[in-house]
Scaffold this motif. Structure first.
Motif, PDB file in Angstrom:
ATOM      1  N   PRO A 170      47.389  57.949  50.923  1.00 23.27           N
ATOM      2  CA  PRO A 170      46.072  58.503  51.216  1.00 23.27           C
ATOM      3  C   PRO A 170      45.061  57.119  51.374  1.00 23.27           C
ATOM      4  O   PRO A 170      45.291  56.184  50.903  1.00 23.27           O
ATOM      5  CB  PRO A 170      45.749  58.846  49.508  1.00 23.27           C
ATOM      6  CG  PRO A 170      46.864  58.292  48.942  1.00 23.27           C
ATOM      7  CD  PRO A 170      48.061  58.095  49.664  1.00 23.27           C
ATOM      8  N   GLU A 171      43.835  57.595  51.798  1.00 27.21           N
ATOM      9  CA  GLU A 171      42.994  56.758  52.136  1.00 27.21           C
ATOM     10  C   GLU A 171      41.698  57.020  51.346  1.00 27.21           C
ATOM     11  O   GLU A 171      41.530  58.275  51.343  1.00 27.21           O
ATOM     12  CB  GLU A 171      42.231  56.615  53.682  1.00 27.21           C
ATOM     13  CG  GLU A 171      41.171  55.958  53.841  1.00 27.21           C
ATOM     14  CD  GLU A 171      40.527  56.218  55.210  1.00 27.21           C
ATOM     15  OE1 GLU A 171      39.720  55.277  55.740  1.00 27.21           O
ATOM     16  OE2 GLU A 171      40.716  57.178  55.727  1.00 27.21           O
ATOM     17  N   LEU A 172      41.129  55.893  50.776  1.00 23.13           N
ATOM     18  CA  LEU A 172      39.848  56.047  49.939  1.00 23.13           C
ATOM     19  C   LEU A 172      38.747  56.128  50.948  1.00 23.13           C
ATOM     20  O   LEU A 172      38.619  55.027  51.571  1.00 23.13           O
ATOM     21  CB  LEU A 172      39.817  54.953  48.903  1.00 23.13           C
ATOM     22  CG  LEU A 172      38.395  55.001  48.116  1.00 23.13           C
ATOM     23  CD1 LEU A 172      37.964  56.386  47.218  1.00 23.13           C
ATOM     24  CD2 LEU A 172      38.508  53.835  47.205  1.00 23.13           C
ATOM     25  N   SER A 173      38.096  57.182  50.968  1.00 23.36           N
ATOM     26  CA  SER A 173      37.238  57.312  51.978  1.00 23.36           C
ATOM     27  C   SER A 173      35.614  57.588  51.418  1.00 23.36           C
ATOM     28  O   SER A 173      35.689  58.165  50.243  1.00 23.36           O
ATOM     29  CB  SER A 173      37.236  58.156  53.404  1.00 23.36           C
ATOM     30  OG  SER A 173      37.291  59.426  52.704  1.00 23.36           O
ATOM     31  N   MET A 221      44.266  52.242  50.321  1.00 21.13           N
ATOM     32  CA  MET A 221      43.649  51.903  51.667  1.00 21.13           C
ATOM     33  C   MET A 221      42.594  52.510  51.976  1.00 21.13           C
ATOM     34  O   MET A 221      42.260  53.311  51.650  1.00 21.13           O
ATOM     35  CB  MET A 221      44.777  51.560  52.429  1.00 21.13           C
ATOM     36  CG  MET A 221      45.280  52.984  53.073  1.00 21.13           C
ATOM     37  SD  MET A 221      44.523  53.480  54.350  1.00 21.13           S
ATOM     38  CE  MET A 221      45.593  54.931  54.727  1.00 21.13           C
ATOM     39  N   SER A 222      41.823  51.546  52.842  1.00 17.28           N
ATOM     40  CA  SER A 222      40.533  52.372  53.319  1.00 17.28           C
ATOM     41  C   SER A 222      40.767  51.783  54.811  1.00 17.28           C
ATOM     42  O   SER A 222      41.023  50.781  55.183  1.00 17.28           O
ATOM     43  CB  SER A 222      39.190  51.892  52.746  1.00 17.28           C
ATOM     44  OG  SER A 222      39.039  52.619  51.626  1.00 17.28           O
ATOM     45  N   LEU A 223      40.538  52.891  55.731  1.00 16.51           N
ATOM     46  CA  LEU A 223      40.502  52.370  57.401  1.00 16.51           C
ATOM     47  C   LEU A 223      39.027  52.516  57.932  1.00 16.51           C
ATOM     48  O   LEU A 223      38.558  53.658  57.490  1.00 16.51           O
ATOM     49  CB  LEU A 223      41.033  53.376  58.182  1.00 16.51           C
ATOM     50  CG  LEU A 223      42.647  53.366  57.642  1.00 16.51           C
ATOM     51  CD1 LEU A 223      43.423  54.740  58.396  1.00 16.51           C
ATOM     52  CD2 LEU A 223      43.483  52.122  58.094  1.00 16.51           C
ATOM     53  N   ILE A 224      38.640  51.380  58.460  1.00 19.26           N
ATOM     54  CA  ILE A 224      37.022  51.149  58.490  1.00 19.26           C
ATOM     55  C   ILE A 224      36.862  50.477  59.943  1.00 19.26           C
ATOM     56  O   ILE A 224      37.653  49.488  60.365  1.00 19.26           O
ATOM     57  CB  ILE A 224      36.167  50.339  57.421  1.00 19.26           C
ATOM     58  CG1 ILE A 224      36.622  50.831  56.358  1.00 19.26           C
ATOM     59  CG2 ILE A 224      35.011  50.104  57.905  1.00 19.26           C
ATOM     60  CD1 ILE A 224      36.046  49.969  54.984  1.00 19.26           C
ATOM     61  N   ALA A 225      36.096  51.257  60.704  1.00 20.38           N
ATOM     62  CA  ALA A 225      35.783  50.870  62.263  1.00 20.38           C
ATOM     63  C   ALA A 225      35.182  49.310  61.897  1.00 20.38           C
ATOM     64  O   ALA A 225      34.170  49.155  61.030  1.00 20.38           O
ATOM     65  CB  ALA A 225      34.822  51.778  62.910  1.00 20.38           C
ATOM     66  N   PRO A 226      35.428  48.272  62.754  1.00 22.03           N
ATOM     67  CA  PRO A 226      34.720  47.105  62.486  1.00 22.03           C
ATOM     68  C   PRO A 226      33.465  47.075  62.698  1.00 22.03           C
ATOM     69  O   PRO A 226      32.738  46.175  62.322  1.00 22.03           O
ATOM     70  CB  PRO A 226      35.500  46.321  63.703  1.00 22.03           C
ATOM     71  CG  PRO A 226      36.736  47.305  64.307  1.00 22.03           C
ATOM     72  CD  PRO A 226      36.497  48.629  63.683  1.00 22.03           C
ATOM     73  N   ARG A 284      42.918  46.789  51.880  1.00 21.40           N
ATOM     74  CA  ARG A 284      43.857  47.225  50.457  1.00 21.40           C
ATOM     75  C   ARG A 284      42.897  47.249  49.496  1.00 21.40           C
ATOM     76  O   ARG A 284      42.405  45.799  49.314  1.00 21.40           O
ATOM     77  CB  ARG A 284      45.159  46.280  50.533  1.00 21.40           C
ATOM     78  CG  ARG A 284      46.042  46.760  49.543  1.00 21.40           C
ATOM     79  CD  ARG A 284      46.315  48.090  49.438  1.00 21.40           C
ATOM     80  NE  ARG A 284      47.248  48.499  50.617  1.00 21.40           N
ATOM     81  CZ  ARG A 284      47.690  49.639  50.871  1.00 21.40           C
ATOM     82  NH1 ARG A 284      47.467  50.573  50.181  1.00 21.40           N
ATOM     83  NH2 ARG A 284      48.419  49.985  52.106  1.00 21.40           N
ATOM     84  N   HIS A 285      42.780  48.223  48.659  1.00 20.61           N
ATOM     85  CA  HIS A 285      42.049  48.103  47.425  1.00 20.61           C
ATOM     86  C   HIS A 285      42.782  47.184  46.323  1.00 20.61           C
ATOM     87  O   HIS A 285      43.975  47.389  46.595  1.00 20.61           O
ATOM     88  CB  HIS A 285      41.577  49.351  46.901  1.00 20.61           C
ATOM     89  CG  HIS A 285      40.584  50.005  47.942  1.00 20.61           C
ATOM     90  ND1 HIS A 285      39.211  50.051  47.475  1.00 20.61           N
ATOM     91  CD2 HIS A 285      40.793  50.493  48.984  1.00 20.61           C
ATOM     92  CE1 HIS A 285      38.558  50.605  48.277  1.00 20.61           C
ATOM     93  NE2 HIS A 285      39.301  51.158  49.241  1.00 20.61           N
ATOM     94  N   PRO A 286      42.297  46.537  45.608  1.00 20.82           N
ATOM     95  CA  PRO A 286      42.871  45.605  44.640  1.00 20.82           C
ATOM     96  C   PRO A 286      43.448  46.772  43.566  1.00 20.82           C
ATOM     97  O   PRO A 286      42.751  47.953  43.380  1.00 20.82           O
ATOM     98  CB  PRO A 286      41.940  44.860  43.853  1.00 20.82           C
ATOM     99  CG  PRO A 286      40.540  45.609  44.182  1.00 20.82           C
ATOM    100  CD  PRO A 286      40.560  46.393  45.446  1.00 20.82           C
ATOM    101  N   ASP A 287      44.658  46.237  42.901  1.00 21.40           N
ATOM    102  CA  ASP A 287      44.771  47.089  41.585  1.00 21.40           C
ATOM    103  C   ASP A 287      43.763  47.231  40.561  1.00 21.40           C
ATOM    104  O   ASP A 287      43.410  46.220  40.121  1.00 21.40           O
ATOM    105  CB  ASP A 287      46.058  46.172  41.103  1.00 21.40           C
ATOM    106  CG  ASP A 287      46.527  46.920  40.089  1.00 21.40           C
ATOM    107  OD1 ASP A 287      46.108  47.834  39.231  1.00 21.40           O
ATOM    108  OD2 ASP A 287      47.960  46.863  39.731  1.00 21.40           O
ATOM    109  N   PRO A 288      43.394  48.313  40.138  1.00 21.35           N
ATOM    110  CA  PRO A 288      42.327  48.612  39.342  1.00 21.35           C
ATOM    111  C   PRO A 288      42.453  47.934  37.998  1.00 21.35           C
ATOM    112  O   PRO A 288      41.552  47.670  37.204  1.00 21.35           O
ATOM    113  CB  PRO A 288      42.112  50.034  39.221  1.00 21.35           C
ATOM    114  CG  PRO A 288      42.876  50.873  40.337  1.00 21.35           C
ATOM    115  CD  PRO A 288      43.826  49.765  40.705  1.00 21.35           C
TER     116      PRO A 288
END
Length: 177
Positions: free
Chosen positions: A95-98, A132-137, A169-173
């Motif tokens: 999954p992506e966090l968006s 993870m999050s996918l973001i346009a540059p 990549r998000h950090p471990d909460p």
């Protein structure tokens, strides 16, 4: 006919209530989709049906995966603020966090507040993460938000369309101060 019951949590932050979809959220999302600000989601689009379909796809993930989108409301006013999602189409391995913040609510810290709340819930309640999050540059505001949330750039990847995104990549909460 029998149907499964899906529980969409209600998450509260200092200023936001995140929970189930409402028609007020649809109206705000459809208005957002008609603007240039929606370009990173494939917009602008003027067909309200396309905005509706997007809402229903995000909501439907609750049935298929047991997680999905939560819709943010400004607690003090009841105004729809945006959508925070654990977006997990069949084309993604994880999954992506968006996030999407509607017009008039950007620049207030709501994106960081809502994203962190959903990220922490996903980890604590579902054991999902680090996300993870996918973001346009060229999406400078979302890149800055990912950095503010403590994300690390893992690299770049391209969609089938050829559009390139940065994979964060998000950090471990458990390790976020």
């Amino acid at each position: 006919m029998t149907g499964a019951t899906v529980h969409i949590p209600t998450l509260a932050t200092d200023r936001l209530t995140l929970g189930a979809f409402t028609l007020a959220h649809f109206e705000a999302f459809a208005d957002f989709c008609a603007t240039e600000r929606s370009r990173f989601l494939g917009g602008p689009i003027t067909e309200r049906r396309d905005a509706w379909d997007s809402c229903m796809i995000h909501n439907g993930q609750w049935m298929a995966r047991g997680y999905g989108a939560v819709w943010a409301t400004e607690t003090a006013t009841g105004a729809p603020v945006g959508r925070f999602s654990l977006w997990h189409p069949i084309t993604f391995d994880e999954p992506e966090l968006s996030w999407v913040v509607f017009d008039g609510f950007e620049g207030k810290g709501y994106a960081a507040e809502g994203a962190a709340a959903l990220r922490n819930w996903a980890f604590a309640e579902k054991g999902i993460g680090p996300l993870m999050s996918l973001i346009a540059p060229e999406n400078a505001r979302s890149v800055a938000l990912a950095q503010r949330l403590g994300c690390a750039e893992e690299g770049r990847q391209a969609y089938k369309s050829g559009a390139e995104v940065i994979r964060f990549r998000h950090p471990d909460p458990r390790r976020v101060a």
